[in-house]
Design a protein around this motif. Structure first.
Motif, PDB file in Angstrom:
ATOM      1  N   LEU A  41      72.599  34.821  36.971  1.00 13.14           N
ATOM      2  CA  LEU A  41      73.131  35.965  36.380  1.00 13.14           C
ATOM      3  C   LEU A  41      73.564  35.545  35.014  1.00 13.14           C
ATOM      4  CD1 LEU A  41      75.993  36.681  39.061  1.00 13.14           C
ATOM      5  CD2 LEU A  41      74.061  37.959  38.715  1.00 13.14           C
ATOM      6  N   GLN A  42      72.753  34.851  34.256  1.00 13.35           N
ATOM      7  CA  GLN A  42      72.952  34.567  32.954  1.00 13.35           C
ATOM      8  C   GLN A  42      72.753  35.803  32.287  1.00 13.35           C
ATOM      9  OE1 GLN A  42      71.096  32.925  35.048  1.00 13.35           O
ATOM     10  NE2 GLN A  42      70.379  30.705  34.506  1.00 13.35           N
ATOM     11  N   ASP A  43      71.757  36.586  32.482  1.00 13.36           N
ATOM     12  CA  ASP A  43      71.515  37.939  31.601  1.00 13.36           C
ATOM     13  C   ASP A  43      72.937  38.798  31.867  1.00 13.36           C
ATOM     14  OD1 ASP A  43      69.198  36.707  30.985  1.00 13.36           O
ATOM     15  OD2 ASP A  43      68.079  37.825  32.412  1.00 13.36           O
ATOM     16  N   TYR A  44      73.509  38.661  32.760  1.00 15.97           N
ATOM     17  CA  TYR A  44      74.511  39.785  32.765  1.00 15.97           C
ATOM     18  C   TYR A  44      75.877  39.447  32.475  1.00 15.97           C
ATOM     19  CZ  TYR A  44      71.035  41.497  36.092  1.00 15.97           C
ATOM     20  OH  TYR A  44      69.841  42.199  36.410  1.00 15.97           O
ATOM     21  N   VAL A  45      76.127  37.713  31.965  1.00 18.83           N
ATOM     22  CA  VAL A  45      77.260  37.346  31.703  1.00 18.83           C
ATOM     23  C   VAL A  45      77.591  36.929  30.318  1.00 18.83           C
ATOM     24  CG1 VAL A  45      79.181  35.699  32.687  1.00 18.83           C
ATOM     25  CG2 VAL A  45      77.937  36.609  34.348  1.00 18.83           C
ATOM     26  N   THR A  46      78.742  37.073  29.712  1.00 23.14           N
ATOM     27  CA  THR A  46      78.888  36.511  28.467  1.00 23.14           C
ATOM     28  C   THR A  46      80.210  35.625  28.409  1.00 23.14           C
ATOM     29  OG1 THR A  46      77.833  38.273  27.299  1.00 23.14           O
ATOM     30  CG2 THR A  46      79.624  36.961  25.987  1.00 23.14           C
ATOM     31  N   PHE A  47      80.042  34.145  28.314  1.00 22.38           N
ATOM     32  CA  PHE A  47      81.290  33.529  28.232  1.00 22.38           C
ATOM     33  C   PHE A  47      81.762  33.261  26.698  1.00 22.38           C
ATOM     34  CE2 PHE A  47      79.274  32.014  32.167  1.00 22.38           C
ATOM     35  CZ  PHE A  47      80.518  31.923  32.831  1.00 22.38           C
ATOM     36  N   THR A  48      83.066  33.985  26.452  1.00 27.53           N
ATOM     37  CA  THR A  48      83.500  33.986  25.028  1.00 27.53           C
ATOM     38  C   THR A  48      84.393  32.594  24.639  1.00 27.53           C
ATOM     39  OG1 THR A  48      85.494  34.988  25.446  1.00 27.53           O
ATOM     40  CG2 THR A  48      83.661  36.379  25.221  1.00 27.53           C
ATOM     41  N   GLY A  49      84.715  32.044  25.650  1.00 26.87           N
ATOM     42  CA  GLY A  49      85.597  30.789  25.171  1.00 26.87           C
ATOM     43  C   GLY A  49      87.013  31.538  24.970  1.00 26.87           C
ATOM     44  N   ARG A  50      87.892  30.665  24.420  1.00 34.93           N
ATOM     45  CA  ARG A  50      89.242  31.161  23.836  1.00 34.93           C
ATOM     46  C   ARG A  50      89.263  32.206  22.871  1.00 34.93           C
ATOM     47  NH1 ARG A  50      94.223  29.432  25.362  1.00 34.93           N
ATOM     48  NH2 ARG A  50      96.008  30.035  24.102  1.00 34.93           N
ATOM     49  N   LEU A  51      89.590  33.343  22.764  1.00 35.26           N
ATOM     50  CA  LEU A  51      89.818  34.292  21.647  1.00 35.26           C
ATOM     51  C   LEU A  51      91.251  34.141  21.138  1.00 35.26           C
ATOM     52  CD1 LEU A  51      87.745  37.239  23.254  1.00 35.26           C
ATOM     53  CD2 LEU A  51      86.952  35.326  21.738  1.00 35.26           C
ATOM     54  N   ASP A  52      91.279  34.701  19.963  1.00 33.55           N
ATOM     55  CA  ASP A  52      92.604  34.851  19.243  1.00 33.55           C
ATOM     56  C   ASP A  52      93.041  36.381  19.729  1.00 33.55           C
ATOM     57  OD1 ASP A  52      91.547  37.114  17.530  1.00 33.55           O
ATOM     58  OD2 ASP A  52      90.927  35.565  15.773  1.00 33.55           O
ATOM     59  N   GLU A  53      94.279  36.809  19.520  1.00 38.54           N
ATOM     60  CA  GLU A  53      94.691  37.987  20.038  1.00 38.54           C
ATOM     61  C   GLU A  53      94.015  39.348  19.570  1.00 38.54           C
ATOM     62  OE1 GLU A  53      98.843  37.697  18.573  1.00 38.54           O
ATOM     63  OE2 GLU A  53      99.421  36.718  20.475  1.00 38.54           O
ATOM     64  N   ARG A  54      93.513  39.215  18.517  1.00 36.38           N
ATOM     65  CA  ARG A  54      92.900  40.411  18.005  1.00 36.38           C
ATOM     66  C   ARG A  54      91.574  40.654  18.775  1.00 36.38           C
ATOM     67  NH1 ARG A  54      96.413  44.162  16.508  1.00 36.38           N
ATOM     68  NH2 ARG A  54      98.091  43.135  15.218  1.00 36.38           N
ATOM     69  N   GLU A  55      90.830  39.371  18.719  1.00 28.82           N
ATOM     70  CA  GLU A  55      89.425  39.455  19.472  1.00 28.82           C
ATOM     71  C   GLU A  55      89.672  39.607  20.949  1.00 28.82           C
ATOM     72  OE1 GLU A  55      86.828  35.983  17.050  1.00 28.82           O
ATOM     73  OE2 GLU A  55      88.508  35.318  18.475  1.00 28.82           O
ATOM     74  N   LEU A  56      90.545  39.228  21.678  1.00 34.69           N
ATOM     75  CA  LEU A  56      90.890  39.307  23.005  1.00 34.69           C
ATOM     76  C   LEU A  56      91.132  40.828  23.196  1.00 34.69           C
ATOM     77  CD1 LEU A  56      91.288  38.716  25.719  1.00 34.69           C
ATOM     78  CD2 LEU A  56      93.884  37.966  25.164  1.00 34.69           C
ATOM     79  N   SER A  57      91.981  41.594  22.405  1.00 34.30           N
ATOM     80  CA  SER A  57      92.443  42.718  22.821  1.00 34.30           C
ATOM     81  C   SER A  57      91.306  43.777  22.471  1.00 34.30           C
ATOM     82  CB  SER A  57      93.648  43.201  21.693  1.00 34.30           C
ATOM     83  OG  SER A  57      93.412  43.123  20.273  1.00 34.30           O
ATOM     84  N   LYS A  58      90.435  43.677  21.527  1.00 34.70           N
ATOM     85  CA  LYS A  58      89.342  44.435  21.314  1.00 34.70           C
ATOM     86  C   LYS A  58      88.383  44.267  22.598  1.00 34.70           C
ATOM     87  CE  LYS A  58      85.259  45.299  18.415  1.00 34.70           C
ATOM     88  NZ  LYS A  58      84.610  44.951  17.084  1.00 34.70           N
ATOM     89  N   VAL A  59      87.964  43.120  23.272  1.00 36.22           N
ATOM     90  CA  VAL A  59      87.222  43.046  24.298  1.00 36.22           C
ATOM     91  C   VAL A  59      87.994  43.689  25.383  1.00 36.22           C
ATOM     92  CG1 VAL A  59      86.410  41.077  26.020  1.00 36.22           C
ATOM     93  CG2 VAL A  59      86.255  40.715  23.586  1.00 36.22           C
ATOM     94  N   VAL A  60      89.255  43.390  25.577  1.00 36.17           N
ATOM     95  CA  VAL A  60      89.761  44.327  26.898  1.00 36.17           C
ATOM     96  C   VAL A  60      89.787  45.749  26.942  1.00 36.17           C
ATOM     97  CG1 VAL A  60      91.855  44.239  28.002  1.00 36.17           C
ATOM     98  CG2 VAL A  60      91.213  42.221  27.252  1.00 36.17           C
ATOM     99  N   ALA A  61      90.200  46.365  25.422  1.00 30.83           N
ATOM    100  CA  ALA A  61      90.011  47.462  25.341  1.00 30.83           C
ATOM    101  C   ALA A  61      88.738  48.289  25.396  1.00 30.83           C
ATOM    102  CB  ALA A  61      90.704  47.921  23.986  1.00 30.83           C
ATOM    103  N   THR A  62      87.723  47.684  24.935  1.00 27.25           N
ATOM    104  CA  THR A  62      86.286  48.082  25.129  1.00 27.25           C
ATOM    105  C   THR A  62      85.727  48.128  26.444  1.00 27.25           C
ATOM    106  OG1 THR A  62      85.377  46.074  24.280  1.00 27.25           O
ATOM    107  CG2 THR A  62      85.964  47.786  22.591  1.00 27.25           C
ATOM    108  N   SER A  63      86.459  47.255  27.277  1.00 31.94           N
ATOM    109  CA  SER A  63      85.719  47.114  28.761  1.00 31.94           C
ATOM    110  C   SER A  63      86.166  48.245  29.549  1.00 31.94           C
ATOM    111  CB  SER A  63      86.334  45.773  29.279  1.00 31.94           C
ATOM    112  OG  SER A  63      85.824  44.832  28.582  1.00 31.94           O
TER     113      SER A  63
END
Length: 362
Positions: A241-263
């Motif tokens: 499933l590598q083509d379907y999954v992205t691992f971001t590692g730990r994100l800072d708050e702003r980066e995390l909130s953007k990933v969550v909001a755009t999902s």
């Protein structure tokens, strides 16, 4: 009248392993500090950390690691007079000395650790910690408790805690940080619930596997680091499933909130929660959640409004629920936001402030 408050915890908000428990400490304590209270946080540290640090009105003192603050506590209590002591049980081990050395205590009970210990610690240690939890009613016999959810409230009563001593104060949500943004152009699922065994991050991969071929362009983003990361990465490879999954590692708050909001959809698969803060954060960002129906989650996922709860462990039901949301996401995005509007860190801190003053006056 401002009070001198000592908050006992095993981690502080700046700890590299900080999570939802430390988020609550930060949001509540900074607001109490703004009300004029003096806040001291006695906690454990990590390699290379500072022993003393100030954080937005919180005076942080770090000693050793898990046992460090317990060993430092008697010195703190002999040298300083505190109006109230908050015994944060985020890591199960009780702060026994505070009950003997101070008459004004509050116990902050997050969740029943007995549910989350299997697979995280060796069986003997798990039995010891479970036995300790069963002794809370003796250690904190007349002490007021704060907990966050109806299920944790029930757990406390099952442990023998007098119902009159229990106060439910739900967490808030930072809507300046978690707010709606433009969604991705393709269906995107996010997992940001923690990379520990009891959080079951691998369930997000099984869900993806069950949805492949049923939604065009489907992607999964897995956020975070932790003990389970390598096994989840290996599972993705094993399932090709590598083509379907992205691992971001730990994100800072702003980066995390953007990933969550755009999902389009949040996945929550924990064995148990004290509350499920990430679910409300996702809701504030307009992202609904599919989750297993476990303690804590029953309070944060309002079925049919900001997500769907299914029978614990039923992967096919989880996939059906995910499809239901992903095939008609707009209505879920809107209703999720409405649920999050019920929660505010200002309101949470105000409830803490009233309780602290009430107990300190006794």
């Amino acid at each position: 009248m401002p009070l001198n408050i000592l908050w006992l915890a095993h981690r502080d908000p700046l700890n590299p392993k900080a999570g939802g428990a430390e988020r609550t400490i930060y949001e509540v304590c900074t607001r109490l500090a703004k009300k004029g209270h003096k806040i001291t946080l006695l906690t454990g540290g990590w390699k290379g950390c500072r022993a003393r640090e100030d954080l937005d009105g919180i005076a942080i003192f770090r000693y050793g690691k898990n046992l460090g603050p317990h060993l430092a506590l008697p010195i703190f209590l002999l040298k300083n007079k505190y109006d109230i002591i908050v015994n944060d049980l985020g890591h199960a081990v009780p702060w026994v000395l505070s009950t003997f050395m101070s008459k004004h205590n509050i116990v902050f009970f997050r969740h029943l650790h007995a549910r989350s210990l299997p697979g995280q610690v060796n069986p003997l240690l798990a039995k010891i910690i479970t036995s300790v939890e069963k002794c809370y009613f003796l250690i904190y016999r007349r002490t007021p408790f704060v907990t966050e959810s109806s299920t944790s409230n029930a757990d406390l009563k099952n442990l023998g805690i007098n119902e009159e001593l229990i106060n439910i104060i739900p967490p808030g949500v930072n809507r300046d940080l978690f707010h709606p943004m433009e969604k991705s152009t393709f269906p995107t699922m996010v997992y940001f619930g923690g990379m520990r065994r009891y959080k079951r991050p691998e369930e997000s991969v099984y869900l993806l596997k069950n949805l492949i071929g049923r939604l065009e362009g489907l992607k999964l983003i897995i956020v975070g680091t932790g003990p389970q990361l390598v096994s989840v990465e290996n599972l993705v490879k094993d399932m090709k499933l590598q083509d379907y999954v992205t691992f971001t590692g730990r994100l800072d708050e702003r980066e995390l909130s953007k990933v969550v909001a755009t999902s389009w959809l949040n996945i929550h698969a924990s064995v148990t929660e004290g509350w499920g803060l990430s679910i409300i954060e996702a809701s504030a960002a307009g992202t609904p959640t599919v989750a297993y129906n476990v303690p804590g989650v029953v309070d944060t996922v309002e079925n049919g409004i900001n997500g769907i709860r299914v029978k614990d462990g039923d992967r096919y039901a989880l996939a059906r629920s995910a499809l239901e949301i992903l095939n008609n996401p707009q209505k879920w995005w809107s209703s999720s936001i409405e649920v999050a509007k019920k929660y505010s860190w200002d309101k949470t801190a105000e409830m803490w402030d009233r309780l602290i003053r009430e107990i300190a006056d006794k």
